[in-house]
Design an enzyme around this catalytic site. Structure first.
Site, mmCIF file in Angstrom:
data_model
loop_
_atom_site.group_PDB
_atom_site.id
_atom_site.type_symbol
_atom_site.label_atom_id
_atom_site.label_comp_id
_atom_site.label_asym_id
_atom_site.label_seq_id
_atom_site.Cartn_x
_atom_site.Cartn_y
_atom_site.Cartn_z
ATOM 1 N N SER A 1 0.903 -1.195 0.048
ATOM 2 C CA SER A 1 0.269 -0.097 -0.056
ATOM 3 C C SER A 1 0.908 1.185 -0.039
ATOM 4 C CB SER A 1 -1.013 0.070 1.308
ATOM 5 O OG SER A 1 -1.682 1.067 1.249
ATOM 6 N N THR A 2 1.129 1.590 -1.138
ATOM 7 C CA THR A 2 2.053 2.978 -1.589
ATOM 8 C C THR A 2 1.385 4.085 -0.668
ATOM 9 O OG1 THR A 2 1.161 3.434 -3.549
ATOM 10 C CG2 THR A 2 2.943 2.255 -3.297
ATOM 11 N N CYS A 3 0.280 4.220 -0.312
ATOM 12 C CA CYS A 3 -0.249 5.409 0.020
ATOM 13 C C CYS A 3 0.323 5.498 1.623
ATOM 14 C CB CYS A 3 -1.587 5.539 0.299
ATOM 15 S SG CYS A 3 -2.459 5.578 -1.462
ATOM 16 N N PHE A 4 0.364 4.359 2.432
ATOM 17 C CA PHE A 4 0.738 4.441 3.784
ATOM 18 C C PHE A 4 2.092 3.814 3.922
ATOM 19 C CE2 PHE A 4 -3.831 3.867 3.140
ATOM 20 C CZ PHE A 4 -4.102 5.135 3.370
#
EC number: 2.3.2.26
Length: 409
Positions: free
Chosen positions: A375-378
């Site tokens: 999860s690149t957002c986090f």
């Protein structure tokens, strides 16, 4: 007197100045994702991007945005190769991924706007860019690339390009004409050597048959230009040879690159206050752009990593760090990009990565059940409980180099 403050302090001051409320738009979006009471952005711009046409779609969508829109929140929606919208919701990670891919393509030699020095592979504007992209379009493209770099600086996204000292000096707005000849050494070592020879030549300079014109190669064609009005008719002598040397250096370092460099800085100034860049020396500015040359310091990453479901002493965690140390530097950078969407650590190291690099436990019964996902957002790596370090390493490399979007999960 910027040098009176430590580099880390100046980086924090820079980030506070360029980012609203002291945080990047990507970080603000992450906070809004978890906190419904946070204010919604009013300047959000949706950018639809085909994964196989990142550069074309980036140029089409980004070049025409107003400076205000570019400084605001850009929300990316990826479209796969079959024209279907991917399932991911952009909470900051998709934008980072898009911007990293866009910068990699835009600054590539294949695009023809930049060239590299022969010795160390540093970038500088292609003096013949007008013949690659046309007189009308090449400066527009340099302006676009300046925006790409400016947005990366604004959002704290470290990107790959590494520039010559002279170009960074121009970007800072403090170009040093005194060092022109030495700067030429990185662009054209042979020409630099010949000019140094001329400066120290003890014989009759007139015997060398030089005049105040210069010839250079342009795609196999020999082109001649005057260094001064009617320069081809002015002989180089012992008395004027130093002026000739400086004129040749200026022609290659300034005259042929000036329009491209100004267009680039103009685009950069659409997104970042250029005065803020003068707080950094050229090497510091390069560090701000692309982080440390060693993209992944494993010890630094491990020291600031977090865990969900795992404990630091878990055998699966130990296998992960052992596998990471065994990877080639390029594979380590690819893994970092897979998890964070950025291929390099922040300028201040992984302690400044927000959210922290996190390894989340994914229980499995058989090694073939799942591949690692992220999860690149986090900045979360979802790591299955593989049976051995060899299996973990192989599965990591499969995922990291898959080039997949949300279809991988």
């Amino acid at each position: 007197m910027p040098f009176a403050l430590p580099f880390r302090a100046r980086v924090r001051l820079f980030q506070e100045k360029v980012c609203p409320d002291g945080q990047s738009n990507a970080r603000a979006e992450e906070i809004r994702f978890f906190d419904a009471s946070s204010p919604r952005p009013t300047d959000k711009t949706i950018v639809r991007v085909r994964r196989s046409h990142v550069l074309d779609d980036g140029l089409d969508r980004i070049a025409g945005l107003s400076p205000a829109a570019l400084k605001g929140r850009l929300s990316v929606a990826f479209v796969d190769d079959w024209g279907r919208a991917e399932a991911g919701i952009d909470a900051g990670g998709l934008f980072k991924e898009f911007w990293t891919e866009l910068s990699g393509a835009a600054f590539s030699m294949d695009f023809g706007l930049f060239k590299t020095t022969a010795h160390d592979g540093l970038l500088f504007p292609n003096p013949d860019s007008a013949f690659v992209h046309g007189e009308r379009d090449h400066l527009r493209l340099f302006h676009f690339l300046g925006r790409v770099l400016g947005k990366a600086l604004r959002e704290g996204i470290t990107i790959q390009p590494r520039f010559t000292r002279s170009f960074l000096s121009f970007v800072r707005g403090d170009f040093n004409y005194v060092t022109l000849l030495e700067d030429l050494k990185s662009l054209d070592p042979d020409l630099h050597r010949n000019l140094k020879f001329l400066q120290l030549y003890d014989g009759d300079v007139a015997d060398l048959g030089l005049d105040f014109s210069v010839s250079f190669d342009r795609f196999g064609e020999c082109v001649t230009a005057n260094l001064i009005p009617n320069g081809a008719d002015v002989e180089v002598t012992r008395a004027n040879r130093h002026a000739y040397v400086q004129a040749v250096a200026k022609f290659h370092m300034v005259d042929r690159l000036d329009a491209q460099s100004r267009a680039f800085v103009g685009g950069l100034g659409d997104v970042v206050d250029l005065a803020l860049l003068r707080r950094f020396s050229e090497p510091e500015l390069q560090l701000l752009i692309s982080g440390a040359e060693d993209a992944v310091d494993v010890d630094d990453l491990k020291a600031h990593a977090r865990y969900e479901g795992y404990l630091p002493g878990d055998k699966h965690v130990k296998r992960f760090w052992a596998a990471l140390r065994s990877l080639r530097p390029a594979d380590r950078a690819a893994l970092l990009k897979f998890v964070t969407a950025c291929e390099r650590a922040p300028p201040l190291g992984f302690a400044a990565l927000a959210p922290p690099f996190t390894i989340r436990k994914v229980p499995i019964l058989r090694d073939a059940d799942k591949l690692p996902t992220a999860s690149t957002c986090f900045n979360v790596l979802k790591l299955p409980t593989y049976s051995s370090e060899a299996v973990l390493r192989a599965r990591l490399l499969t995922s990291v180099h898959s080039g997949a979007g949300f279809d991988l999960s």
